[in-house]
Design a protein around this motif. Structure first.
Motif: not given
Ligand SMILES: [Zn+2]
Length: 467
Positions: A100-102, A132-135, A166-169, A192-194, A424-426
């Protein structure tokens, strides 16, 4: 204790009493996922600068107390760290990993009706950047993994939880982590998210899409050159005019339809949960009749997301040229973001665009290092099958389908090394909640978080628990 995991042991009367309780009371008593999420939102990790180390510091003591091996991986940037927690199994199977990205994207604070970093609970929703994205997903994954330890579930494989930077850049993302610490994140497969758990307007879950591949992103540059001279004596070889002509041709060009096996399954599921005439268009889009597919594409493609799922896309993002009023510049450059479907060849796509531009004086150039799209992850793994099964159990009315994620995620670090990743966004969300992602007043419902936690927890027991 999770309310959802307990409901099986409760009588109907007790269950109804819980459901009838005021939502705020329900949330505070029952939802440890929601309360973890509020804590994660309060650590502002807008990237840049990110400061993801704050998330590692929140999580480390919680995981340590439950017996996980915990690592905070410091990057060369002092604010940025990755967090890795490992719950040991007996080693008879290879690990399963949840990532999960922080970091989160920044906010336009004046457009929010509440503080995006207060982690406020209002009605039955948690509000805040990252809900939602992604906490939200991080809270679900973390709680599901922690419950394995809390409930002393005997494990046949290690369960690894990663909170990444650094997932968002940025530079120190999972690709960096994989280069430096692969042994700590190697696994048989990963989450992962998706994909999405999308609801109808009435709240019933419509479909669960599990992403098995991401599109890849490439920055193509187009450069036009001309004579640099005084603007009082224009010439035919004006770089800005030449670049503009090329861009106009690209804007009028529609890339061809590309239907992968996953998108075919996705649109078939969408058709089953839609009403005519759209259900017919979804079927035609991925059907054998090319003329019908083209007609369907012209209707379905009005939705920008669905349009992007069935083709490589072209989006101009930066344009540069000129510096003062009395000088015609010698060159002008446009950066065009290309998003490619797995299996597409970047060089062939650029050739296609060269033919569209049809001007040999315009230079089209790919970056030196390319993000090649990874092949889709198999639908024949234990993890994929378990997730499908548990999604069916949690949302019996929903269609379950694989999905090509329209954007990029950090899954590439694993997929490119042959580790299947399922995104998945769970939590169930509706179209309005989806719009708020990367937007304003981002929110997720407490019930949705609980359902997601129950689904992921059972998936992990099925995949990692000793039989
Ligand atoms: Zn994300």
């Amino acid at each position: 204790m999770q309310i959802v995991s307990r409901t099986r042991d409760l009588g109907l009367a007790a269950l109804l009493a819980i459901l009838a309780a005021p939502v705020s009371a329900q949330a505070t008593q029952a939802s440890r996922t929601a309360s973890l999420l509020t804590e994660l939102i309060r650590a502002n990790t807008s990237n840049p600068p990110g400061n993801e180390r704050r998330i590692a510091e929140i999580l480390a003591p919680k995981f340590k107390a439950l017996g996980f091996d915990v690592q905070i991986v410091q990057t060369p940037d002092s604010g940025k760290a990755h967090f890795i927690a490992r719950l040991k199994g007996d080693g008879s199977k290879r690990p399963v990993l949840l990532a999960a990205h922080a970091d989160v994207v920044g906010v336009e604070r004046e457009k929010w009706t509440l503080d995006p970093f207060a982690g406020e609970m209002k009605g039955d929703h948690v509000f805040g950047r990252g809900a939602i994205d992604f906490k939200g997903g991080m809270a679900v994954f973390a709680r599901a993994v922690m419950m394995l330890a809390e409930n002393h579930v005997p494990l046949a494989r290690d369960v690894i939880f990663v909170a990444e930077a650094d997932e968002e850049g940025g530079t120190y993302n999972t690709s960096w982590l994989a280069r430096e610490h692969w042994a700590d994140m190697d696994a048989e497969f990963a989450l992962n998210e998706g994909g999405w758990i999308m609801t109808h307007d009435d709240g019933r879950v419509r479909y669960v899409s599990i992403s098995t591949a991401d599109k890849s992103s490439i920055a193509l540059t187009l450069t036009a050159r001309g004579t640099s001279t005084h603007s009082s004596m224009p010439r035919p070889d004006n770089a800005i005019f030449a670049l503009s002509r090329a861009m106009a041709k690209l804007s009028a060009y529609e890339t061809p339809l590309i239907v992968t096996p996953e998108t075919k399954q996705f649109f078939t599921a969408l058709a089953k949960t839609s009403t005519p005439p759209m259900s017919g268009y979804y079927r035609d889009l991925v059907g054998a009749d090319a003329a019908k597919a083209r007609k369907a594409d012209s209707v379905v493609g009005r939705d920008p997301l669905l349009h992007a799922l069935v083709r490589n896309t072209i989006a101009p993002v930066i344009i540069q040229g000129g510096f003062r009023n009395n000088v015609i510049p010698g060159s002008a450059t446009a950066t065009v973001n290309l998003r490619m479907i797995p299996g597409s060849d970047p060089a062939a796509f650029v050739e296609e665009l060269r033919r569209v531009v049809a001007d040999s004086t315009i230079e089209l150039k790919l970056p030196a290092t390319l993000n090649r799209p990874s092949a889709p992850s198999s639908q024949e793994t234990e993890l994929y099958r378990a997730l499908v099964r548990e999604a069916h159990t949690e949302f019996p009315s929903a269609e379950i389908t694989p999905y090509l994620f329209q954007a990029g995620t950090d899954a590439g670090a694993w997929r490119s090394r042959g580790v299947p990743v399922y995104g998945i966004y769970p939590y169930p969300i509706d179209a309005d909640e989806l719009t708020r992602m990367h937007g304003n007043d981002e929110k997720v419902s407490v019930k949705a978080l609980e359902q997601g936690t129950a689904m992921i927890y059972r998936t992990l027991i099925s995949v990692a628990g000793k039989k």
